[in-house]
Design a protein around this motif. Structure first.
Motif, PDB file in Angstrom:
ATOM      1  N   THR A   1       0.840  -1.208   0.000  1.00  0.00           N
ATOM      2  CA  THR A   1       0.000   0.000   0.000  1.00  0.00           C
ATOM      3  C   THR A   1       0.871   1.252   0.000  1.00  0.00           C
ATOM      4  OG1 THR A   1      -1.769  -1.109   1.181  1.00  0.00           O
ATOM      5  CG2 THR A   1      -1.738   1.286   1.307  1.00  0.00           C
TER       6      THR A   1
ATOM      7  N   SER B   1       1.914   6.180  -7.028  1.00  0.00           N
ATOM      8  CA  SER B   1       0.742   6.880  -7.588  1.00  0.00           C
ATOM      9  C   SER B   1       0.858   8.387  -7.390  1.00  0.00           C
ATOM     10  CB  SER B   1      -0.547   6.387  -6.917  1.00  0.00           C
ATOM     11  OG  SER B   1      -0.771   5.050  -7.249  1.00  0.00           O
TER      12      SER B   1
ATOM     13  N   SER C   1      -3.217   5.977 -10.555  1.00  0.00           N
ATOM     14  CA  SER C   1      -3.786   5.784  -9.210  1.00  0.00           C
ATOM     15  C   SER C   1      -4.121   4.311  -8.955  1.00  0.00           C
ATOM     16  CB  SER C   1      -5.025   6.657  -9.028  1.00  0.00           C
ATOM     17  OG  SER C   1      -5.927   6.402 -10.067  1.00  0.00           O
ATOM     18  N   SER C   2      -4.218   3.512 -10.025  1.00  0.00           N
ATOM     19  CA  SER C   2      -4.623   2.108  -9.840  1.00  0.00           C
ATOM     20  C   SER C   2      -3.604   1.331  -8.999  1.00  0.00           C
ATOM     21  CB  SER C   2      -4.816   1.440 -11.200  1.00  0.00           C
ATOM     22  OG  SER C   2      -3.645   1.578 -11.959  1.00  0.00           O
TER      23      SER C   2
ATOM     24  N   SER D   1      -2.170   2.181  -6.340  1.00  0.00           N
ATOM     25  CA  SER D   1      -2.545   2.300  -4.922  1.00  0.00           C
ATOM     26  C   SER D   1      -3.625   1.274  -4.581  1.00  0.00           C
ATOM     27  CB  SER D   1      -3.101   3.692  -4.626  1.00  0.00           C
ATOM     28  OG  SER D   1      -2.069   4.609  -4.542  1.00  0.00           O
ATOM     29  N   ILE D   2      -4.580   1.118  -5.493  1.00  0.00           N
ATOM     30  CA  ILE D   2      -5.685   0.169  -5.249  1.00  0.00           C
ATOM     31  C   ILE D   2      -5.131  -1.262  -5.186  1.00  0.00           C
ATOM     32  CG2 ILE D   2      -7.854  -0.737  -6.193  1.00  0.00           C
ATOM     33  CD1 ILE D   2      -8.133   2.118  -7.520  1.00  0.00           C
ATOM     34  N   TYR D   3      -4.236  -1.597  -6.133  1.00  0.00           N
ATOM     35  CA  TYR D   3      -3.624  -2.936  -6.098  1.00  0.00           C
ATOM     36  C   TYR D   3      -2.896  -3.146  -4.767  1.00  0.00           C
ATOM     37  CZ  TYR D   3      -4.288  -2.652 -11.182  1.00  0.00           C
ATOM     38  OH  TYR D   3      -4.814  -2.492 -12.441  1.00  0.00           O
TER      39      TYR D   3
ATOM     40  N   ILE E   1      -3.502  -1.774  -1.890  1.00  0.00           N
ATOM     41  CA  ILE E   1      -4.471  -1.937  -0.790  1.00  0.00           C
ATOM     42  C   ILE E   1      -5.015  -3.372  -0.774  1.00  0.00           C
ATOM     43  CG2 ILE E   1      -6.782  -1.244   0.003  1.00  0.00           C
ATOM     44  CD1 ILE E   1      -6.049   1.607  -1.044  1.00  0.00           C
TER      45      ILE E   1
END
Lengths: 152, 221
Positions: free
Chosen positions: A17, A24, A57-58, A60-62, A64
């Protein structure tokens, strides 16, 4: 010594994260700066330019999702695996987000005078995204084998 | 003025340079360009001012002596550390020196007392058609032939073209950096110079220079 190993295990849980978010921040920052600069030089298509700048920004999602997958009670036998996997996937997400930001900035710079090549111009950014997805998926798969995980 | 430059913003805010400098108008007006350059950081701003100062100095007044030119050139080269800026200045000086030598030889005069890295080589190979510099500067044979054909506008085009090609080639190596902006400015200056070329204004300028030179000779005599 044992507490250090456990500490590294906890770090390994959060590293995807943290590193994904750092990547990101840099990637979206670069692409966003290029998008705002390009706004001065175009007459239309503002939303598209700003939208492209959000692509990095993706990661960051990965990050998380990997952190949620890794999240468990850390023990000495699981900490080394968590740390090494968390660090490596975090680095992959970090670099992919930074490079994707540069790709997006170049795409924005190209698109402003040739809007018709927009699709082709963002292809390199999509390819970089693909490598981030590889790292993300295999981190989830391999992480399942670490003691304390769903597969462990 | 900011402390550091946001290169991504600045590069993306500048319109693309045309493929060739032979266009009807520059891609961005001087006033608009100066507005954008206000976003340069303090250090970058000072380097850009050095380059712009050189470009103004490059169009020097005719009464300036060779000693003054040499002194100013040495001062400039001692005060500039940026590699690309030194390259830009050296290339401009080399083009001027070689062109000056070609013109002087055509008029039956001796080698110029110019500045730059090729002064010695030009003296040494004064009687060679291209001063043995054609490998480093492939434009020399074409410019020499055009000079001999007495086509001043075509000479100017070929000289600008040689410099333009060099900057385009270099610009391919940089994306969102200070070098990108420097090379943009160097190319913009060529487009600006070319688009402002006007035959009648050129003749007027030539007449002015001639009368100034004759007046200076009169003062000395």
């Amino acid at each position: 010594m044992e507490s250090v190993i456990v500490l590294l295990g906890w770090a390994g849980i959060f590293l995807p994260t943290a590193l994904g978010a750092i990547g990101s921040i840099i990637g979206c920052g670069r692409a966003g700066q290029a998008a705002t600069g390009a706004l001065l030089d175009v007459e239309s298509g503002y939303g598209r330019l700003v939208g492209v700048s959000a692509l990095p920004s993706s990661q960051s999602i990965y990050g998380i999702v990997v952190t949620m997958q890794f999240n468990r009670a850390v023990a000495v036998d699981s900490a080394p695996g968590l740390f090494s996997l968390g660090l490596l996937v975090g680095l992959a997400l970090l670099f992919s987000a930074i490079m994707q930001g540069s790709c997006c900035a170049s795409a924005i710079n190209t698109t402003k005078s040739k809007p018709e090549v927009f699709g082709l111009a963002i292809a390199p950014a999509a390819i970089v995204e693909g490598f981030a997805v590889f790292a993300f998926i295999f981190a989830i798969i391999v992480g399942g084998g670490i003691p304390g995980g769903t597969a462990g | 003025m900011t402390t550091s430059t946001n290169y991504y913003w600045l590069v993306a805010s500048l319109p693309h340079m045309p493929r060739s400098f032979d266009v009807e108008q520059a891609p961005i007006l001087r006033i608009r360009l100066e507005q954008r350059l206000k976003m340069l950081g303090a250090q970058d701003k000072s380097i850009v001012e050095q380059v712009q100062g050189f470009l103004l100095w490059d169009r020097q007044r005719p009464e300036r002596t060779d000693e003054e030119v040499k002194r100013e050139y040495d001062w400039l080269m001692n005060s500039i550390t940026n590699k690309l800026v030194r390259d830009i200045i050296n290339h401009r000086m080399d083009v001027r020196t070689i062109t000056c030598a070609l013109r002087r030889r055509r008029l039956g005069l001796g080698p110029p007392s110019a500045v730059g890295q090729y002064v010695g080589r030009i003296r040494k190979h004064w009687h060679h058609p291209d001063f043995r510099l054609a490998r480093e500067h492939p434009w020399i044979p074409r410019v020499r032939e055009t000079l001999d054909a007495n086509q001043p506008l075509e000479v100017e085009r070929q000289l600008l073209s040689a410099t333009w090609d060099r900057w385009v080639k270099l610009a391919d190596k940089f994306y969102f950096s200070f070098e990108t902006i420097l090379l943009y400015l160097a190319r913009w200056e060529i487009v600006d110079r070319w688009t402002r070329l006007d035959e009648s204004a050129g003749r007027q300028r030539f007449d002015d220079l001639l009368s100034q030179t004759l007046a200076l000779d009169g003062d000395v005599g």
